[in-house]
Design a protein around this motif. Structure first.
Motif, PDB file in Angstrom:
ATOM      1  N   VAL A 153       3.150 -11.691  93.055  1.00 51.28           N
ATOM      2  CA  VAL A 153       4.261 -12.602  92.771  1.00 51.28           C
ATOM      3  C   VAL A 153       5.525 -11.765  92.655  1.00 51.28           C
ATOM      4  O   VAL A 153       5.612 -10.856  91.821  1.00 51.28           O
ATOM      5  CB  VAL A 153       3.994 -13.395  91.482  1.00 51.28           C
ATOM      6  CG1 VAL A 153       5.175 -14.303  91.162  1.00 51.28           C
ATOM      7  CG2 VAL A 153       2.717 -14.208  91.600  1.00 51.28           C
ATOM      8  N   ILE A 165       9.579 -15.874  90.467  1.00 51.83           N
ATOM      9  CA  ILE A 165       9.634 -16.155  89.027  1.00 51.83           C
ATOM     10  C   ILE A 165      11.004 -16.684  88.637  1.00 51.83           C
ATOM     11  O   ILE A 165      11.124 -17.661  87.889  1.00 51.83           O
ATOM     12  CB  ILE A 165       9.277 -14.883  88.248  1.00 51.83           C
ATOM     13  CG1 ILE A 165       7.807 -14.526  88.471  1.00 51.83           C
ATOM     14  CG2 ILE A 165       9.574 -15.044  86.761  1.00 51.83           C
ATOM     15  CD1 ILE A 165       7.349 -13.305  87.727  1.00 51.83           C
ATOM     16  N   THR A 181      11.517 -20.276  89.921  1.00 51.54           N
ATOM     17  CA  THR A 181      10.747 -21.239  89.135  1.00 51.54           C
ATOM     18  C   THR A 181      11.431 -21.543  87.817  1.00 51.54           C
ATOM     19  O   THR A 181      11.505 -22.709  87.394  1.00 51.54           O
ATOM     20  CB  THR A 181       9.333 -20.684  88.893  1.00 51.54           C
ATOM     21  OG1 THR A 181       8.710 -20.402  90.148  1.00 51.54           O
ATOM     22  CG2 THR A 181       8.486 -21.679  88.134  1.00 51.54           C
ATOM     23  N   THR A 232       1.859 -14.632  84.092  1.00 51.12           N
ATOM     24  CA  THR A 232       1.284 -14.386  85.417  1.00 51.12           C
ATOM     25  C   THR A 232       0.223 -13.304  85.362  1.00 51.12           C
ATOM     26  O   THR A 232      -0.850 -13.432  85.968  1.00 51.12           O
ATOM     27  CB  THR A 232       2.401 -13.993  86.397  1.00 51.12           C
ATOM     28  OG1 THR A 232       3.386 -15.033  86.448  1.00 51.12           O
ATOM     29  CG2 THR A 232       1.846 -13.768  87.793  1.00 51.12           C
ATOM     30  N   SER A 253       9.811 -20.952  94.711  1.00 51.72           N
ATOM     31  CA  SER A 253       8.943 -21.218  93.559  1.00 51.72           C
ATOM     32  C   SER A 253       7.531 -21.600  93.982  1.00 51.72           C
ATOM     33  O   SER A 253       6.594 -21.478  93.180  1.00 51.72           O
ATOM     34  CB  SER A 253       9.545 -22.340  92.709  1.00 51.72           C
ATOM     35  OG  SER A 253       9.582 -23.563  93.437  1.00 51.72           O
ATOM     36  N   LEU A 306       4.732 -19.135  93.365  1.00 49.63           N
ATOM     37  CA  LEU A 306       4.155 -18.991  92.030  1.00 49.63           C
ATOM     38  C   LEU A 306       3.145 -20.083  91.716  1.00 49.63           C
ATOM     39  O   LEU A 306       2.372 -19.951  90.762  1.00 49.63           O
ATOM     40  CB  LEU A 306       5.272 -18.987  90.981  1.00 49.63           C
ATOM     41  CG  LEU A 306       4.887 -18.645  89.530  1.00 49.63           C
ATOM     42  CD1 LEU A 306       4.396 -17.212  89.432  1.00 49.63           C
ATOM     43  CD2 LEU A 306       6.062 -18.873  88.598  1.00 49.63           C
ATOM     44  N   THR A 323      -0.648 -19.446  90.948  1.00 48.09           N
ATOM     45  CA  THR A 323      -0.954 -18.817  89.668  1.00 48.09           C
ATOM     46  C   THR A 323      -1.253 -19.845  88.591  1.00 48.09           C
ATOM     47  O   THR A 323      -2.161 -19.669  87.780  1.00 48.09           O
ATOM     48  CB  THR A 323       0.219 -17.927  89.242  1.00 48.09           C
ATOM     49  OG1 THR A 323       0.553 -17.025  90.305  1.00 48.09           O
ATOM     50  CG2 THR A 323      -0.118 -17.134  87.998  1.00 48.09           C
TER      51      THR A 323
END
Length: 807
Positions: A459, A464, A467, A493, A548, A551, A554
């Motif tokens: 990631v 991050i 998001t 994460t 985003s 992510l 995850t």
């Protein structure tokens, strides 16, 4: 003191010359510099282990704990030490000397061996079905075979490869800050190559540069010339000729003809013989499992399935004893290419067009910040072992219409415990020649490898940051608060076993990330000395939504579970009610299982990327376990009942006794009848409301696109073709984004996913809006109440099947 004062003065002068952005960052907050490490504890997480259920022998043989201690190497960092020579002249010519020292195995012309292969000889002699016939001149067919073979490949040129490697090394150093490769993963691949089986790299497809970046990386690590299966639609004839001399492979257009066509039979035989020769000579092969970036349609590539089907066919025929499959992923801070216009189809990339794109990229990225790249090589596994073990995990499958439509229509309440059959990628090319069972094997293998590639991908910091700005602070956030939340989301994460592609001081990381996202965010300086970070309204939110999405894997399990809980609470508690009121309601495990299973069936496979060897029932239990582990759900113990953690006296129920060994998890030992009487409630911890809403918002672009699609179809002005549906729905999403600010939903792929999902439900025309209108939110809900409109499918009012099907 005078020296310190002069140094401070020089620092201030240098800072004032760096522009307004640097001056903003030079105003500190009195905060201690915090370092962000890409691991928790002493060691970083090792991602990319192969499936222990399908390939247990590979899981044990190609991994050792010592490789976790190895660090990273920057592939494009070439210095004097990387060559055999020393001196001031070597330091200036190190790139050229390095390219000359790369080991390129001698490439022999395999046309004669391909001509002598069994399948091609049967076609030439006329003994194969659909062959040339006894009366046809064999020389004419031989020329046709040579023509098809020339379209597929050409002998790689060592001098051209070295020259291209030198030019590419200079280009990558101008474009990227670094290209990181984990030495432990590379050691695993080298160990697999020594086993004697050919290597087949199966990769995601984030950028057009992947096709030239991955061969360069593997060549620099001593893996030889990588043969890349290119998509002929993305290359002009001149560029195809150049790529073939660099090791590229292209599927001939005749291979896509019908199975009964003589030209198609001959072309597929030549392609099959080419793959045989490549694997027999142990040349590494690269296949992209995803469609090219910017393509509109399914995520799984039809061309990638065709090439993978050929590899499976060669191994099953015993021509090659085995092949080792290596999942690959490339992660970028930002994809280094011009933004793609989603309204137009992909155009073939020509040689001059590519050169102009390179110059534009150098000019654009030279003026701004350079991005970081991370190349990931997951654990190799045996194709032969997977083929033997994977068939034992197959179960019954049903279409989305069979699974969801009876529940929505009120004809039944029980959710079938079976797998969803959803195949959006068409069967084309050599894949048509395989049996239906082998086609299913190739598809499930593709999903399995794609899941492993995404799980092993790191990631990046831009994902991050995007998001946080999109789903938590769309109205703006102070930089001092953003620093803390960036560190929090990084830690979350890592706690879930995913890797991150950055490390360093927190303040520098956030500065670098916001510099990359500067076209999509605005930095405002306020009187207190802090900075206010505000996402720019408009299409920039669509770009943040795409970032985003990296992510989402995850937190996918928790996001599905949070939306399922929100759907159950929506029928019991007002959505705008306080968190304490929602925490009073009890949620039974049976209700949670049903709601999660319904949501899993509704969401497309392109988004979920579930492992085919894992049943839906086990995934539902895993989602529930994740919600308990992260503290959102708390088990409710009733007086006199057996505690949920007491499993000493519990027995396996009849429902679980017949299950396959691969279907057991830690929670499957619970008796199913006792699970029906188990209840949960939302935790009352102070961090839970924000985290719960954050998880719900992660799936909001997909669910909102589905809601807008149903609202669009309810208007009644519908086109006649499926492509017309998708085009007009995308225009409707764009118009809605301009009016209501829902720019994260204005994505053409979301529009296509919504149309195809509704089609799989078995509803046509206006009946689709009748079917889904009860579960729609208010026309455009308040953004502060996002995630509260997901109503449970089981509580929908009953409608007749004639109304739903538009009859």
């Amino acid at each position: 003191m005078n020296t310190m004062a002069e140094a401070r003065l020089q620092t201030q002068q240098k800072s004032s010359q760096d522009g307004q952005e640097t001056s903003l960052w030079s105003s500190g907050f009195g905060m201690k510099l915090e370092a962000v490490t890409p691991f928790l504890g002493k060691y970083r997480p090792f991602v990319g282990r192969c499936c222990q259920t399908c390939t247990p022998k590979s899981w044990e043989s190609l991994f050792h704990r010592s490789i976790m201690d190895l660090g990273f190497c920057n592939v494009i960092l070439v210095k004097e030490e990387n060559t055999r020579f020393r001196g001031w002249l070597v330091r200036r010519l190190c790139y050229f000397l390095w390219s000359l020292e790369q080991h390129i195995p001698p490439c022999q012309d395999a046309s004669q061996k391909i001509m002598e292969s069994t399948g091609v000889r049967n076609i030439i002699s006329g003994r194969a079905p659909g062959g040339a016939g006894e009366g046809q001149v064999p020389s004419h067919v031989r020329k046709e075979v040579q023509r098809i073979l020339g379209h597929i490949q050409a002998p790689p040129r060592p001098f051209l490869l070295r020259l291209f490697s030198w030019a590419l090394l200079r280009f990558l150093n101008c474009l990227f800050l670094n290209v990181q490769l984990y030495r432990g993963q590379m050691k695993m691949v080298h160990k697999a190559a020594q086993a004697g089986s050919p290597l087949v790299f199966l990769s995601t497809h984030k950028s057009v540069l992947d096709g030239i970046l991955l061969p360069f990386v593997l060549l620099s690590q001593g893996m030889g010339v990588l043969r890349v299966a290119w998509d002929p639609r993305t290359c002009s004839p001149i560029l195809r000729a150049l790529l073939k001399k660099l090791g590229g492979l292209f599927l001939p257009p005749e291979a896509n003809l019908s199975p009964d066509s003589p030209e198609g039979v001959l072309a597929r035989a030549v392609v099959h013989a080419t793959v045989e020769q490549l694997l027999a000579s142990r040349q590494p092969l690269l296949i992209f499992l995803e469609e090219p970036p910017g393509a509109r349609g399914p995520r799984l590539s039809a061309l990638g399935l065709s090439w993978l089907g050929l590899v499976v066919q060669v191994v099953q025929a015993g021509i090659v004893p085995d092949a080792l499959l290596v999942p690959v992923a490339v992660a970028y801070d930002l994809v280094p290419e011009a933004p793609h216009d989603a309204c137009h189809a992909l155009a073939p990339l020509g040689l001059w067009t590519g050169a102009l794109a390179v110059l534009r990229s150098l000019r654009r990225w030279g003026c701004g910040r350079r991005v970081c790249v991370r190349v990931h090589l997951a654990q190799p596994f045996s194709l032969q072992e997977y083929t033997i073990n994977a068939r034992s995990c197959w179960g019954s499958r049903q279409t989305l219409e069979q699974l969801l439509q009876p529940i929505v229509l009120g004809q039944c309440t029980a959710v079938p415990d079976t797998e969803k059959e959803q195949e959006w990628t068409p069967v084309t090319g050599p894949l048509r020649a395989l049996r239906e069972e082998d086609q299913l094997l190739v598809r499930r293998l593709s999903w399995h490898v794609l899941n492993a590639s995404v799980a092993s991908s790191a990631v990046m910091s831009t994902a991050i940051m995007a998001t946080l700005l999109l789903f938590k602070h769309q109205k703006g956030v102070f930089l001092s608060q953003l620093l803390g939340e960036f560190s929090w989301l990084t830690e979350e994460t890592l706690l879930r076993g995913f890797d991150v592609g950055f490390s360093g001081q927190l303040r520098c990381l956030v500065q670098h990330t916001l510099g990359l996202l500067r076209p999509h965010v605005a930095l405002l300086r306020i009187q207190q000395g802090d900075l206010l970070v505000v996402p720019r309204p408009g299409p920039g939110l669509t770009s943040l939504a795409r970032l985003s999405a990296e992510l989402l894997p995850t937190f996918l399990s928790e996001a599905v579970g949070a939306c399922a809980v929100r759907g159950l609470l929506a029928g019991k508690v007002p959505p705008e009610g306080p968190w304490e009121l929602q925490g009073i309601e009890l949620l039974s495990q049976k209700e949670l299982h049903c709601q999660i299973l319904l949501l899993l069936h509704l969401l497309p496979q392109d988004l979920l990327l579930l492992q085919p060897c894992q049943s839906s029932y086990c995934y539902c239990q895993e989602v529930l376990d994740r919600l308990i582990q992260c503290g959102l759900l708390v088990a409710e113990e009733t007086p006199g009942s057996q505690p949920a953690c007491d499993t000493g006296r519990q027995r396996l129920s009849a429902r679980l006794l017949w299950r396959l060994s691969g279907d057991f998890t830690d929670s499957d030992s619970d008796d199913f009848e006792e699970a029906e009487g188990r209840y949960f409630r939302l935790s009352q911890q102070s961090r839970c409301p924000d985290f719960f809403l954050f998880l719900c918002r992660l799936l909001s672009p997909v669910l909102k696109a589905f809601a807008q699609a149903a609202a669009f179809l309810h208007q009644g002005r519908l086109p006649d073709t499926e492509s017309g549906y998708a085009e007009q729905l995308f225009q409707f999403l764009q118009a809605t984004a301009q009016e209501e600010g829902l720019f994260e939903c204005a994505d053409p792929n979301l529009a296509i996913s919504a149309i195809w999902t509704f089609r799989d439900l078995g509803v046509r025309g206006a009946g689709l809006s009748i079917l889904l209108s009860p579960c729609l939110p208010p026309p455009y809900p308040d953004r502060a109440a996002e995630g509260s409109w997901l109503y449970p499918l089981g509580d929908l009012p009953r409608v007749s099947q004639e109304q739903a099907c538009g009859q």
